[in-house]
Scaffold this active site. Structure first.
Site, mmCIF file in Angstrom:
data_model
loop_
_atom_site.group_PDB
_atom_site.id
_atom_site.type_symbol
_atom_site.label_atom_id
_atom_site.label_comp_id
_atom_site.label_asym_id
_atom_site.label_seq_id
_atom_site.Cartn_x
_atom_site.Cartn_y
_atom_site.Cartn_z
ATOM 1 N N ARG A 16 55.228 52.695 90.693
ATOM 2 C CA ARG A 16 53.882 52.107 90.613
ATOM 3 C C ARG A 16 53.838 51.048 89.518
ATOM 4 O O ARG A 16 53.277 49.967 89.698
ATOM 5 C CB ARG A 16 52.860 53.213 90.354
ATOM 6 C CG ARG A 16 51.398 52.779 90.247
ATOM 7 C CD ARG A 16 50.539 54.036 90.230
ATOM 8 N NE ARG A 16 49.199 53.808 89.712
ATOM 9 C CZ ARG A 16 48.160 53.418 90.452
ATOM 10 N NH1 ARG A 16 48.319 53.170 91.736
ATOM 11 N NH2 ARG A 16 46.968 53.267 89.906
ATOM 12 N N HIS A 67 56.145 57.571 89.076
ATOM 13 C CA HIS A 67 55.129 56.627 88.596
ATOM 14 C C HIS A 67 55.751 55.299 88.182
ATOM 15 O O HIS A 67 55.061 54.276 88.126
ATOM 16 C CB HIS A 67 54.359 57.241 87.427
ATOM 17 C CG HIS A 67 52.927 56.807 87.363
ATOM 18 N ND1 HIS A 67 51.979 57.188 88.288
ATOM 19 C CD2 HIS A 67 52.275 56.007 86.480
ATOM 20 C CE1 HIS A 67 50.815 56.657 87.982
ATOM 21 N NE2 HIS A 67 50.966 55.924 86.896
ATOM 22 N N LYS A 84 42.111 58.973 92.565
ATOM 23 C CA LYS A 84 41.443 59.838 91.590
ATOM 24 C C LYS A 84 39.951 59.917 91.899
ATOM 25 O O LYS A 84 39.337 58.928 92.286
ATOM 26 C CB LYS A 84 41.653 59.285 90.177
ATOM 27 C CG LYS A 84 43.078 59.462 89.657
ATOM 28 C CD LYS A 84 43.175 59.025 88.220
ATOM 29 C CE LYS A 84 44.573 59.272 87.656
ATOM 30 N NZ LYS A 84 44.686 58.849 86.247
ATOM 31 N N TYR A 137 49.841 45.691 82.118
ATOM 32 C CA TYR A 137 50.974 45.147 82.863
ATOM 33 C C TYR A 137 51.201 43.674 82.573
ATOM 34 O O TYR A 137 52.280 43.149 82.836
ATOM 35 C CB TYR A 137 50.764 45.358 84.362
ATOM 36 C CG TYR A 137 50.775 46.813 84.751
ATOM 37 C CD1 TYR A 137 51.952 47.543 84.713
ATOM 38 C CD2 TYR A 137 49.604 47.457 85.123
ATOM 39 C CE1 TYR A 137 51.971 48.885 85.054
ATOM 40 C CE2 TYR A 137 49.610 48.799 85.468
ATOM 41 C CZ TYR A 137 50.792 49.501 85.426
ATOM 42 O OH TYR A 137 50.802 50.826 85.754
ATOM 43 N N ARG A 192 50.291 56.396 93.489
ATOM 44 C CA ARG A 192 50.587 57.558 92.666
ATOM 45 C C ARG A 192 51.292 58.572 93.559
ATOM 46 O O ARG A 192 51.065 58.631 94.765
ATOM 47 C CB ARG A 192 49.310 58.180 92.104
ATOM 48 C CG ARG A 192 48.461 57.236 91.251
ATOM 49 C CD ARG A 192 47.183 57.934 90.806
ATOM 50 N NE ARG A 192 46.348 57.070 89.975
ATOM 51 C CZ ARG A 192 45.377 56.294 90.435
ATOM 52 N NH1 ARG A 192 45.097 56.278 91.737
ATOM 53 N NH2 ARG A 192 44.659 55.539 89.620
ATOM 54 N N HIS A 251 42.435 50.883 90.153
ATOM 55 C CA HIS A 251 41.954 51.087 88.789
ATOM 56 C C HIS A 251 40.451 50.842 88.713
ATOM 57 O O HIS A 251 39.955 49.852 89.256
ATOM 58 C CB HIS A 251 42.659 50.143 87.814
ATOM 59 C CG HIS A 251 44.044 50.559 87.468
ATOM 60 N ND1 HIS A 251 44.953 49.709 86.888
ATOM 61 C CD2 HIS A 251 44.686 51.746 87.611
ATOM 62 C CE1 HIS A 251 46.091 50.349 86.690
ATOM 63 N NE2 HIS A 251 45.951 51.580 87.115
#
Length: 300
Positions: free
Chosen positions: A246, A243, A171, A278, A147, A269
């Site tokens: 990514r 992004h 995150k 994806y 990110r 994730h």
């Protein structure tokens, strides 16, 4: 309401050690609710008086204003966390946000670049100091699927050029180790020889890897502006954002046979569901498998 918001934000900063961007997001979300309720009540709102019906009206107002479903879901998550805190602290007797459901999200396929387009973008920066920095940013972002906030947050102590890995704070301040390819490592080495740190910036292991022309840590907005410049010079799709690199990272790995759980770990994730989108992005790999495996896919 404003006093309760300030108390909650202090709780996030002191007890949760929440990131600055996290606190900023909560502040914006709760301030927006406070402003809405102030207009609805025609007086300052009291957390103890807020009902699920009030919040449903707020959600309806966001829908009418054209807010994206993802934005509404994020705000609802902020409200649930805030009122849970308020209930625990005796500021509110219940959590009025708990019964509210998130709007059903539209799963849009992420935009990504092809291998050829990625190569064109990575070759765009010039060979001067800022060009070497830009090349290192683009190579690192694509090489590790980062990110943009993770890229600008990288410090000197996070990078191991010998082992080819970098420690990433994602995150929720969760850390992970991300591998870097030879192209990214080469670009980083060339940039670090040119980097000059401002005396006002942290030194040693906490020194930022990517800096602006004044030697200060680069911002996410600066990276976005930098990318926009190269999109103009290369003629690539203007929808491309940091992004997108990514998204391209994940798509290209899966297209080349990487298993989805490994990609999940590399992306950082929490849920496999987030990574699964994806698998639907590129049909090239699926078509190749189909043609190899199905007995009547094509005439022999």
């Amino acid at each position: 309401m404003q006093a309760a918001i300030l108390q909650f934000l202090r709780f996030l900063e002191v007890e949760r050690n929440a990131a600055e961007l996290t606190v900023k997001s909560y502040r914006e979300d709760l301030t927006a609710l406070d402003e809405y309720l102030g207009q609805a009540y025609e007086r300052p709102a009291d957390p103890a008086e807020i009902t699920p019906l009030d919040l449903r009206g707020y959600v309806s107002a966001m829908h009418e204003a054209g807010y994206a479903k993802t934005s509404i879901s994020r705000r609802l998550a902020s409200l649930r966390t805030f009122f849970k805190f308020a209930q625990r602290e005796g500021i509110a007797s219940a959590n009025p946000a708990k019964p509210l459901r998130n709007p059903r999200r539209d799963r849009k396929l992420p935009h990504f670049l092809s291998n050829e387009e990625i190569g064109k973008l990575l070759d765009a920066p010039p060979a001067n100091a800022m060009g070497l920095r830009d090349r290192a940013i683009l190579e690192t972002t694509y090489s590790a699927g980062l990110r943009v906030s993770e890229v600008v947050g990288m410090n000197s102590g996070d990078l191991d050029l010998v082992e080819g890995i970098v420690r990433i704070r994602g995150k929720g301040r969760k850390e992970r180790l991300a591998p870097l390819g030879s192209f990214a490592l080469g670009a980083l080495k060339r940039w670090l020889k040119e980097r000059v740190l401002s005396p006002k910036e942290k030194q040693g292991p906490l020194a930022p890897i990517f800096t602006n022309k004044f030697g200060r840590r680069l911002t996410t907005r600066s990276v976005a502006r930098m990318l926009e410049k190269y999109l103009k010079t290369t003629g690539l799709d203007r929808r491309t954002t940091p992004h997108t690199l990514r998204h391209s990272f994940a798509t290209h790995l899966l297209d080349r046979g990487a298993d989805i759980r490994s990609v999940q770990e590399l992306l950082g994730h929490k849920s496999l569901v987030t990574t699964q989108i994806y698998t639907h992005v590129s049909t090239a790999g699926l078509k190749a498998v189909y043609e190899r495996a199905h007995p009547r896919a094509r005439i022999s």
